[in-house]
Design a protein around this motif. Structure first.
Motif, PDB file in Angstrom:
ATOM      1  N   GLN A 202      43.467  27.522  46.397  1.00 14.34           N
ATOM      2  CA  GLN A 202      43.130  28.871  45.961  1.00 14.34           C
ATOM      3  C   GLN A 202      42.846  29.795  47.148  1.00 14.34           C
ATOM      4  OE1 GLN A 202      43.165  29.901  42.707  1.00 14.34           O
ATOM      5  NE2 GLN A 202      43.985  27.853  42.311  1.00 14.34           N
ATOM      6  N   PRO A 203      42.972  31.125  46.939  1.00 17.74           N
ATOM      7  CA  PRO A 203      42.536  32.065  47.978  1.00 17.74           C
ATOM      8  C   PRO A 203      41.029  31.986  48.171  1.00 17.74           C
ATOM      9  CG  PRO A 203      43.925  33.160  46.328  1.00 17.74           C
ATOM     10  CD  PRO A 203      43.572  31.809  45.782  1.00 17.74           C
ATOM     11  N   GLN A 204      40.560  32.366  49.342  1.00 17.46           N
ATOM     12  CA  GLN A 204      39.129  32.327  49.624  1.00 17.46           C
ATOM     13  C   GLN A 204      38.346  33.175  48.633  1.00 17.46           C
ATOM     14  OE1 GLN A 204      38.050  33.100  53.713  1.00 17.46           O
ATOM     15  NE2 GLN A 204      35.910  33.521  53.204  1.00 17.46           N
ATOM     16  N   ALA A 205      38.851  34.363  48.325  1.00 16.35           N
ATOM     17  CA  ALA A 205      38.137  35.260  47.405  1.00 16.35           C
ATOM     18  C   ALA A 205      37.978  34.638  46.028  1.00 16.35           C
ATOM     19  CB  ALA A 205      38.865  36.598  47.299  1.00 16.35           C
ATOM     20  N   ALA A 206      38.954  33.840  45.615  1.00 14.07           N
ATOM     21  CA  ALA A 206      38.896  33.236  44.277  1.00 14.07           C
ATOM     22  C   ALA A 206      37.790  32.206  44.181  1.00 14.07           C
ATOM     23  CB  ALA A 206      40.242  32.601  43.931  1.00 14.07           C
ATOM     24  N   ILE A 207      37.661  31.350  45.185  1.00 12.12           N
ATOM     25  CA  ILE A 207      36.619  30.317  45.079  1.00 12.12           C
ATOM     26  C   ILE A 207      35.230  30.884  45.373  1.00 12.12           C
ATOM     27  CG2 ILE A 207      38.238  28.467  45.602  1.00 12.12           C
ATOM     28  CD1 ILE A 207      36.866  28.183  48.308  1.00 12.12           C
ATOM     29  N   GLU A 208      35.168  31.965  46.142  1.00 15.27           N
ATOM     30  CA  GLU A 208      33.867  32.588  46.392  1.00 15.27           C
ATOM     31  C   GLU A 208      33.402  33.425  45.206  1.00 15.27           C
ATOM     32  OE1 GLU A 208      33.627  32.968  51.256  1.00 15.27           O
ATOM     33  OE2 GLU A 208      34.106  34.752  50.068  1.00 15.27           O
TER      34      GLU A 208
ATOM     35  N   GLU B 153      27.661  30.891  45.405  1.00 18.63           N
ATOM     36  CA  GLU B 153      26.835  31.279  46.543  1.00 18.63           C
ATOM     37  C   GLU B 153      26.737  30.132  47.548  1.00 18.63           C
ATOM     38  OE1 GLU B 153      26.126  34.229  46.879  1.00 18.63           O
ATOM     39  OE2 GLU B 153      25.904  35.151  44.916  1.00 18.63           O
ATOM     40  N   VAL B 154      26.612  28.902  47.043  1.00 17.80           N
ATOM     41  CA  VAL B 154      26.633  27.729  47.929  1.00 17.80           C
ATOM     42  C   VAL B 154      27.953  27.679  48.689  1.00 17.80           C
ATOM     43  CG1 VAL B 154      26.586  25.198  48.002  1.00 17.80           C
ATOM     44  CG2 VAL B 154      25.054  26.422  46.438  1.00 17.80           C
ATOM     45  N   VAL B 155      29.048  27.925  47.980  1.00 16.81           N
ATOM     46  CA  VAL B 155      30.371  27.897  48.612  1.00 16.81           C
ATOM     47  C   VAL B 155      30.492  28.982  49.681  1.00 16.81           C
ATOM     48  CG1 VAL B 155      32.808  28.394  48.149  1.00 16.81           C
ATOM     49  CG2 VAL B 155      31.572  26.750  46.724  1.00 16.81           C
ATOM     50  N   LYS B 156      29.988  30.179  49.399  1.00 18.39           N
ATOM     51  CA  LYS B 156      30.023  31.250  50.407  1.00 18.39           C
ATOM     52  C   LYS B 156      29.317  30.825  51.695  1.00 18.39           C
ATOM     53  CE  LYS B 156      29.950  35.219  47.222  1.00 18.39           C
ATOM     54  NZ  LYS B 156      29.099  36.342  46.730  1.00 18.39           N
TER      55      LYS B 156
END
Length: 394
Positions: free
Chosen positions: A34-40, A104-107
């Motif tokens: 996935q794109p970064q924005a999608a998982i964040e 938030e953890v992923v960010k």
């Protein structure tokens, strides 16, 4: 390309594993479809066990969580028109949980990975794993229009239930245990204050409901529906009416404030475990190996705890050649996974209205709940599992 650990999937398990390995000087490459924005921006689990929150702090990932996360020392059980509080702090010497969303953890994990100069690649495709039974497994993938082969010593499959890692294991090598429940949650994220200061789990004749939050200004609300429900049939007004009936009806004292619906989702409840959690040099972690019903709030906690065990095992392996902890990785994680399945299953069957239930089952559920809120021992047993084991036992 060459690395020590190839990690497929940039969810909590994969990113936390990469973070812990990097702190030990062990190389890894993280690959994410996935794109970064999608998982964040993917709003999912939101409750951290006491020890998991401590673990994030000790790993240098807790600054935002300590500033913005919400510490809760109890939950409310709503049934028979009244809310009954389970006081974690009183039952467990002050321990509680932290409401801090998975995204938030992923960010924070991605930011830490970038700051440390770690290799993380988003929007990869055509991922295949080869030679996983050998000492030199490889990951083949496409990224930015080019084909790549990543040669590894170990592969960590952290790409979720629908990922490529688990299906890469030959048929018959895994024992799969699965139960798909005839239940689903319709969930919303709303720009509205949460209806209570702590999570409220509601048992209602029309079905389960949950009042949660992502901040003091953003509510996360769910209610039980049929798995084949069509989201398109649920207008915002209809959703709020249903939530009001299940959470704020009778004399519960709960006030539901409506706000703009930011997201809608439909989640079918599933219980899944694959054993063992490794094959050759491929190790499964997180949802790639186990999925629990969300009622018990265990999914993200299991993923991070498992990644910690795997990171410790890999550290010993690469630094001293000692593979003893790696050999026990699956057993350690499966013990915790089955404990989480037991608790999540129990919470689900006590609070939900199964379509096969009759009047007997309703009365049995209410008797269960009455026992829970009238017995200190029963309440303590729930609190102990909900808040989670001490860090030393992870």
């Amino acid at each position: 390309m060459r690395t020590q650990v190839g990690i497929v999937g940039a969810g909590p398990a994969g990113l936390f594993l990469a973070h812990m390995l990097q702190r030990e000087g062990i190389e890894s490459v993280v690959l994410e479809a996935q794109p970064q924005a999608a998982i964040e921006g993917r709003v999912r689990a939101g409750v951290l066990e006491h020890a998991i929150a401590r673990l994030l702090v000790e790993a240098g990932l807790g600054d935002r969580m300590e500033r913005e996360g919400l510490v809760h020392h109890g939950i409310g059980l709503l049934f028979g028109g009244a809310v009954h509080r389970i006081n974690f702090a009183e039952l467990l010497d002050g321990r509680g949980v932290v409401v801090w969303s998975q995204h938030e953890v992923v960010k924070d994990l991605i930011a830490a990975r970038r700051a440390a100069g770690g290799d993380i690649r988003f929007e990869v495709s055509d991922v295949t794993l080869t030679d996983i039974e050998s000492k030199r497994p490889s990951i083949h993938f496409r990224h930015a229009g080019h084909r790549h082969v990543l040669s590894c010593d170990v592969i960590a499959g952290c790409d979720g239930f629908h990922g490529v890692a688990r299906p890469s294991i030959p048929p018959g090598a895994l024992q799969v245990y699965e139960r798909i429940l005839p239940l689903a949650w319709l969930g919303i994220l709303a720009a509205a204050p949460p209806p209570a200061d702590e999570l409220i789990y509601a048992h209602h004749p029309s079905g389960f409901a949950l009042a949660s939050m992502r901040s003091q200004h953003v509510a996360r609300l769910f209610f039980q529906v049929n798995p084949d429900e069509n989201l398109g049939h649920w207008s915002d007004a209809r959703i709020w009416d249903e939530l009001d009936q299940r959470l704020a009806g009778d004399d519960s004292g709960i006030v539901l404030t409506e706000g703009a619906v930011l997201q809608k989702s439909l989640t079918t409840l599933r219980a899944f475990v694959a054993e063992p959690m490794r094959y050759g040099r491929l190790f499964l972690a997180g949802d790639a190996a186990h999925v629990v019903p969300p009622t018990g709030a265990k999914g993200m906690n299991l993923a991070i705890a498992g990644a910690r065990v795997l990171a410790r095992g890999l550290t010993e392996f690469f630094k001293s050649g000692d593979a003893s902890l790696l050999e026990r990785y699956s057993d350690i994680c499966l013990n915790r996974a089955w404990a989480a399945q037991r608790f999540s299953w129990w919470m689900t069957q006590v609070l939900h209205r199964n379509p096969r239930d009759n009047a007997f089952d309703l009365r049995r559920q209410l008797a269960d709940l009455e026992h829970l809120v009238s017995s200190r021992a029963a309440a303590a047993a729930l609190a102990e599992v909900y808040v989670g084991p001490p860090l030393e036992r992870l």
